[in-house]
Scaffold this motif. Sequence first.
Motif, PDB file in Angstrom:
ATOM      1  N   ASP A 110      -6.110  -7.452  -2.688  1.00  0.00           N
ATOM      2  CA  ASP A 110      -4.689  -7.577  -3.019  1.00  0.00           C
ATOM      3  C   ASP A 110      -4.099  -6.230  -3.422  1.00  0.00           C
ATOM      4  OD1 ASP A 110      -4.755 -10.213  -2.506  1.00  0.00           O
ATOM      5  OD2 ASP A 110      -4.636 -10.904  -4.599  1.00  0.00           O
ATOM      6  N   LEU A 111      -4.858  -5.514  -4.242  1.00  0.00           N
ATOM      7  CA  LEU A 111      -4.378  -4.210  -4.700  1.00  0.00           C
ATOM      8  C   LEU A 111      -4.222  -3.246  -3.536  1.00  0.00           C
ATOM      9  CD1 LEU A 111      -6.224  -3.374  -8.041  1.00  0.00           C
ATOM     10  CD2 LEU A 111      -3.784  -3.592  -7.691  1.00  0.00           C
ATOM     11  N   GLN A 112      -5.196  -3.297  -2.628  1.00  0.00           N
ATOM     12  CA  GLN A 112      -5.122  -2.384  -1.483  1.00  0.00           C
ATOM     13  C   GLN A 112      -3.928  -2.716  -0.595  1.00  0.00           C
ATOM     14  OE1 GLN A 112      -9.097  -2.953  -0.146  1.00  0.00           O
ATOM     15  NE2 GLN A 112      -9.844  -1.042  -1.072  1.00  0.00           N
ATOM     16  N   GLN A 113      -3.657  -4.026  -0.483  1.00  0.00           N
ATOM     17  CA  GLN A 113      -2.484  -4.422   0.303  1.00  0.00           C
ATOM     18  C   GLN A 113      -1.204  -3.909  -0.353  1.00  0.00           C
ATOM     19  OE1 GLN A 113      -2.578  -8.626   0.966  1.00  0.00           O
ATOM     20  NE2 GLN A 113      -3.908  -8.437   2.756  1.00  0.00           N
ATOM     21  N   ALA A 114      -1.162  -4.057  -1.684  1.00  0.00           N
ATOM     22  CA  ALA A 114       0.014  -3.574  -2.405  1.00  0.00           C
ATOM     23  C   ALA A 114       0.165  -2.062  -2.219  1.00  0.00           C
ATOM     24  CB  ALA A 114      -0.102  -3.914  -3.892  1.00  0.00           C
ATOM     25  N   GLN A 115      -0.961  -1.379  -2.273  1.00  0.00           N
ATOM     26  CA  GLN A 115      -0.933   0.071  -2.098  1.00  0.00           C
ATOM     27  C   GLN A 115      -0.349   0.448  -0.737  1.00  0.00           C
ATOM     28  OE1 GLN A 115      -4.799   1.904  -1.577  1.00  0.00           O
ATOM     29  NE2 GLN A 115      -4.197   3.657  -2.819  1.00  0.00           N
ATOM     30  N   GLN A 116      -0.815  -0.257   0.300  1.00  0.00           N
ATOM     31  CA  GLN A 116      -0.296   0.019   1.642  1.00  0.00           C
ATOM     32  C   GLN A 116       1.199  -0.248   1.717  1.00  0.00           C
ATOM     33  OE1 GLN A 116      -2.370  -2.156   4.640  1.00  0.00           O
ATOM     34  NE2 GLN A 116      -4.156  -0.810   4.607  1.00  0.00           N
ATOM     35  N   HIS A 117       1.590  -1.361   1.104  1.00  0.00           N
ATOM     36  CA  HIS A 117       2.982  -1.776   1.136  1.00  0.00           C
ATOM     37  C   HIS A 117       3.877  -0.709   0.483  1.00  0.00           C
ATOM     38  CE1 HIS A 117       6.484  -4.344   0.816  1.00  0.00           C
ATOM     39  NE2 HIS A 117       6.482  -4.218  -0.504  1.00  0.00           N
ATOM     40  N   PHE A 118       3.482  -0.254  -0.699  1.00  0.00           N
ATOM     41  CA  PHE A 118       4.298   0.741  -1.405  1.00  0.00           C
ATOM     42  C   PHE A 118       4.311   2.080  -0.676  1.00  0.00           C
ATOM     43  CE2 PHE A 118       2.812  -1.529  -5.498  1.00  0.00           C
ATOM     44  CZ  PHE A 118       3.710  -2.546  -5.273  1.00  0.00           C
ATOM     45  N   GLU A 119       3.142   2.444  -0.157  1.00  0.00           N
ATOM     46  CA  GLU A 119       3.088   3.738   0.529  1.00  0.00           C
ATOM     47  C   GLU A 119       3.938   3.717   1.783  1.00  0.00           C
ATOM     48  OE1 GLU A 119      -1.040   4.810   0.796  1.00  0.00           O
ATOM     49  OE2 GLU A 119      -0.921   5.867  -1.139  1.00  0.00           O
ATOM     50  N   GLN A 120       3.972   2.558   2.434  1.00  0.00           N
ATOM     51  CA  GLN A 120       4.817   2.439   3.612  1.00  0.00           C
ATOM     52  C   GLN A 120       6.287   2.589   3.220  1.00  0.00           C
ATOM     53  OE1 GLN A 120       4.643  -1.324   5.637  1.00  0.00           O
ATOM     54  NE2 GLN A 120       6.346  -0.691   6.952  1.00  0.00           N
ATOM     55  N   LYS A 121       6.644   1.958   2.101  1.00  0.00           N
ATOM     56  CA  LYS A 121       8.019   2.081   1.619  1.00  0.00           C
ATOM     57  C   LYS A 121       8.368   3.529   1.304  1.00  0.00           C
ATOM     58  CE  LYS A 121       9.527  -2.294  -0.371  1.00  0.00           C
ATOM     59  NZ  LYS A 121      10.792  -2.235   0.348  1.00  0.00           N
ATOM     60  N   LEU A 122       7.415   4.218   0.691  1.00  0.00           N
ATOM     61  CA  LEU A 122       7.644   5.615   0.347  1.00  0.00           C
ATOM     62  C   LEU A 122       7.821   6.451   1.622  1.00  0.00           C
ATOM     63  CD1 LEU A 122       7.843   7.133  -2.347  1.00  0.00           C
ATOM     64  CD2 LEU A 122       5.455   7.773  -2.089  1.00  0.00           C
ATOM     65  N   ASN A 123       7.008   6.123   2.642  1.00  0.00           N
ATOM     66  CA  ASN A 123       7.143   6.835   3.919  1.00  0.00           C
ATOM     67  C   ASN A 123       8.498   6.585   4.559  1.00  0.00           C
ATOM     68  OD1 ASN A 123       4.640   7.984   3.779  1.00  0.00           O
ATOM     69  ND2 ASN A 123       3.623   6.338   4.926  1.00  0.00           N
TER      70      ASN A 123
END
Lengths: 233, 147
Positions: free
Chosen positions: A161-174
């Motif tokens: 779950d945490l890794q998914q959240a990490q991907q999600h936020f990093e995508q938003k930042l990108n």
Amino acid sequence: MLCWSCRQPASGHFCPSCGKIQPAQATDYFSFFSLPRKLNIDLPSLEREFYRLSRKLHPDLFARGSAQEQEWSTEKTSQLNDAYRTLKDPIARTGYLLELEGVKLEEQSRSATDAARQTGAEKKQVVPPDLLEEVFELNMQLEEMRMNKQVGEDDPNIVRDLQQAQQHFEQKLNELTTELQNDWNEWDALIPAGSTEPQDQQARIRVRDKMVDLLNRRSYIRNLVRDVNEALS
Amino acid sequence: MAYSNKVLDHYTNPRNVGTLDKSSVDVGTGLVGAPECGDVMRLQIKVNPETHVIEEAKFKTFGCGSAIASSSLATEWIQGKNVEDALKISNTDIVKELSLPPVKIHCSVLAEDAIRAAINDWKKKHPEAHAAAAQSEVNQAEVNTTA
């Protein structure tokens, strides 16, 4: 301006005629590097210029010079370091430009609150309410995940779950980075060749405010990325 | 950076953390953010429908110690006040109480915003509260002119 030493016309950090260091002046970071206020910067050439000036302005070289020359070299060296540190970082550079353009990023929220207090009206939030909702929700989830992780660190579901959240936020930042790049291009296109600033004042303010809005939204996402990385480390 | 003792006290032992039922007609919710640092704060109030006194206040803040302390203090202060008095709390009161340094003033601003937003949300659910406040101002104006 004339060189203080040889009285020949001089501009820049050194006199083109006699090579003497010129007086330190209050200047913005773009001007310090003789750059227009453009946001797309060629970083390798900025770095080369930084090292070149570092060597030429180094206070050691002026140990035998006049007290004034020593002072100028110290002051210019300090300006050089500040200017380079700010301009080489894309976000710091953008924030700095916005401040040059009259935006007080640190004070915008307080100004809006003062205005609301006086009129009794609802304060205009400087970020859209739906983004706040989303950020709040994500923070709640993140907190829950971190607490779970504390009690049962090996639970693969929580890590996933945490890794998914990490991907999600990093995508938003990108996405925000891409958006910022577009704003940069728009801003730079407003600066005509041979000019250091935009001439079209209306467009200047419009693009400026777009970037203010973007940096505001970005600071929330940046925090989420930071927090999720912390939780995963 | 060194936090004042009062900040540390609220930070390590925050008062009134929690959630109230957002959909209740007597609950007002304020969700605000400080773009300077990316902090978010939710403050909720439960208001007595007769007296307009804030009976309960809860908060949840994601942010630094000063933001948490500011919102914790805000909930303590507004409980037991009626909504009009709660609106008089300003960020400078919070700055003074917590001895916040200049770089943390935006945290107190956030707490004031949150109070304001929560009360506005409650007022939206209670149009008669607007009318009552306006009416008391009119009465006050009449008293002033006749005096």
